[in-house]
Design an enzyme around this catalytic site. Structure first.
Site, short mmCIF file in Angstrom:
data_model
loop_
_atom_site.label_atom_id
_atom_site.label_comp_id
_atom_site.label_asym_id
_atom_site.label_seq_id
_atom_site.Cartn_x
_atom_site.Cartn_y
_atom_site.Cartn_z
N HIS A 70 -3.30 2.44 -6.20
CA HIS A 70 -3.50 1.17 -5.48
C HIS A 70 -3.62 -0.01 -6.43
O HIS A 70 -3.46 -1.16 -6.03
CB HIS A 70 -4.75 1.28 -4.60
CG HIS A 70 -4.83 0.25 -3.52
ND1 HIS A 70 -3.92 0.18 -2.48
CD2 HIS A 70 -5.70 -0.77 -3.31
CE1 HIS A 70 -4.24 -0.83 -1.67
NE2 HIS A 70 -5.31 -1.42 -2.16
N HIS B 233 -3.09 -9.24 4.30
CA HIS B 233 -4.54 -9.38 4.39
C HIS B 233 -4.94 -9.92 5.76
O HIS B 233 -4.20 -10.69 6.37
CB HIS B 233 -5.08 -10.32 3.30
CG HIS B 233 -5.14 -9.69 1.95
ND1 HIS B 233 -5.25 -10.42 0.80
CD2 HIS B 233 -5.10 -8.38 1.57
CE1 HIS B 233 -5.29 -9.60 -0.25
NE2 HIS B 233 -5.19 -8.35 0.20
N LYS C 261 -2.76 -1.44 7.63
CA LYS C 261 -4.21 -1.25 7.63
C LYS C 261 -4.87 -2.01 8.77
O LYS C 261 -5.79 -1.52 9.42
CB LYS C 261 -4.78 -1.71 6.29
CG LYS C 261 -6.29 -1.52 6.15
CD LYS C 261 -6.75 -1.93 4.77
CE LYS C 261 -8.25 -1.76 4.61
NZ LYS C 261 -8.70 -2.16 3.26
N TYR D 137 -8.60 -12.11 -5.69
CA TYR D 137 -7.63 -11.94 -6.77
C TYR D 137 -7.63 -13.16 -7.69
O TYR D 137 -7.31 -13.06 -8.88
CB TYR D 137 -6.22 -11.74 -6.19
CG TYR D 137 -6.03 -10.38 -5.55
CD1 TYR D 137 -6.34 -9.22 -6.26
CD2 TYR D 137 -5.53 -10.25 -4.27
CE1 TYR D 137 -6.17 -7.97 -5.68
CE2 TYR D 137 -5.35 -9.01 -3.69
CZ TYR D 137 -5.67 -7.87 -4.39
OH TYR D 137 -5.51 -6.63 -3.83
N ARG E 244 -0.81 -2.55 -6.62
CA ARG E 244 -0.87 -3.64 -5.64
C ARG E 244 -1.76 -4.78 -6.16
O ARG E 244 -1.41 -5.95 -6.07
CB ARG E 244 -1.40 -3.10 -4.32
CG ARG E 244 -1.70 -4.14 -3.23
CD ARG E 244 -2.12 -3.41 -1.96
NE ARG E 244 -2.83 -4.24 -1.00
CZ ARG E 244 -2.24 -4.97 -0.05
NH1 ARG E 244 -0.92 -4.96 0.03
NH2 ARG E 244 -2.93 -5.67 0.81
N ARG F 111 0.87 -1.17 0.00
CA ARG F 111 0.00 0.00 0.00
C ARG F 111 0.91 1.22 0.00
O ARG F 111 2.00 1.18 0.57
CB ARG F 111 -0.90 0.01 1.23
CG ARG F 111 -1.77 -1.24 1.38
CD ARG F 111 -2.56 -1.22 2.68
NE ARG F 111 -3.40 -2.41 2.84
CZ ARG F 111 -3.03 -3.51 3.49
NH1 ARG F 111 -1.84 -3.56 4.07
NH2 ARG F 111 -3.86 -4.54 3.59
#
Length: 326
Positions: free
Chosen positions: A251, A285, A180, A294, A254, A155
């Site tokens: 972003h 994550h 995050k 993804y 990523r 990020r």
């Protein structure tokens, strides 16, 4: 620094204690706390004096307004479900918004996945960035940040927040902090990226303290993430990649890293059951759901590997929701 909030409704004590519990568990819980403050104000305005979290009150506050997106509404619903569950644990009466009503697709924005040629064009444009009198190291910082975002799936805030000590040039590892989900992680770099980091460090950071920013701003402190975004828009223009106010976004580098990684694994015949947890950890994550998304993107974007994914890993691919299909 966490902003202190005061609550004044009949649910003030429960709200305050819920926030304290979440933060004691390591969550920042800032956005949720702000939403709970809005709910607290709503209760006060409506002069609710009964300390029972009734269905009518919950539905009234979570009703979608004409100006908000569905995902914003779902954020309020999730916060209310959290408060109700907390109150239930304490033996208090509280209406829990049904979980099935909170099933909005998490990924309402469809990422732009750059092709390998587009990534190469962005790298070339960044390497050709002009020297600026106002920002004398911009031509060194921007190319390396862009490569970190794509090659490590970072990020932008994670990249700009790096200190000199966070970049281990001997082992080739990035120490990512303040993420995050408030979880630290170690991110190995490719040999080529390590070489670039070493060259960058020799040219810009010699004599710097370990606590100094790895990407210093000419104004002092860390390089600003918004500044990186503005330069990224210029790089897209130089690379000949069409873009609007809606994307591609910074972003998306990523997202592209994750999709390109999965594509390579599928083509190489790797066992994704074993590989996905590693990618999830690498990306930082909170769980596997984001990483599995993804896999859906990879299958959709590269039809040539769609059959392989569906034959072996269809159970891992999340269903396509309406909002995702557009």
């Amino acid at each position: 620094m966490v902003k202190h909030m005061s609550f004044h409704s009949v649910f003030a004590e429960d709200i305050d204690r819920l926030i304290c519990e979440k933060r004691a568990l390591g969550y920042k819980y800032e956005k949720a706390a702000s939403l709970l403050k809005r709910f607290d104000d709503y209760v006060c305005v409506n002069a609710t004096t009964e300390s029972v979290l009734k269905k009518e009150l919950v539905l009234g506050w979570t009703e979608r307004t004409s100006w908000e997106s569905r995902s914003t509404q779902q954020g309020r619903i999730a916060v209310m479900r959290g408060l109700a569950k907390y109150m239930n644990r304490l033996g208090k009466e509280a209406y829990i918004y049904p979980g099935r009503s909170d099933s909005v697709e998490r990924y309402t924005y469809k990422p732009y996945i750059f092709s390998e040629l587009e990534i190469a064009a962005i790298f070339e444009a960044s390497d050709d960035y002009t020297i600026s009198d106002r920002s004398p190291y911009r031509h060194l910082i921007i190319p390396l940040i862009i490569r970190m975002l794509y090659c490590c799936g970072l990020r932008v805030s994670e990249a700009t927040g790096l200190t000199i000590a966070d970049v281990d040039l001997n082992e080739g590892i990035l120490h990512i902090r303040g993420t995050k989900f408030n979880k630290e992680r170690l991110v190995p770099m490719s040999d080529n990226l390590v070489h670039r980091c070493r060259d960058y460090s020799r040219r810009l950071l010699l004599g710097g303290d370990c606590c100094d920013p790895f990407f210093p701003s000419p104004l002092g402190g860390h390089y600003d993430s918004n500044t990186v975004y503005k330069h990224f828009r210029k790089l897209l223009w130089k690379a000949g990649i069409s873009h609007t106010g809606k994307g591609p976004r910074l972003h998306d580098l990523r997202h592209t890293f994750a999709v390109h990684c999965l594509k390579k694994w599928v083509i190489d015949g790797r066992d994704l059951t074993n590989c996905l947890p590693y990618l999830s950890r690498y990306l930082g994550h909170e769980d596997l759901r984001g990483t599995q998304h993804y896999l859906r993107l990879t299958a959709d974007i590269y039809p040539s590997i769609l059959q392989r994914v569906e034959e072996s890993y269809s159970w891992m691919v999340p269903e396509v929701m309406t909002s995702e299909a557009h």
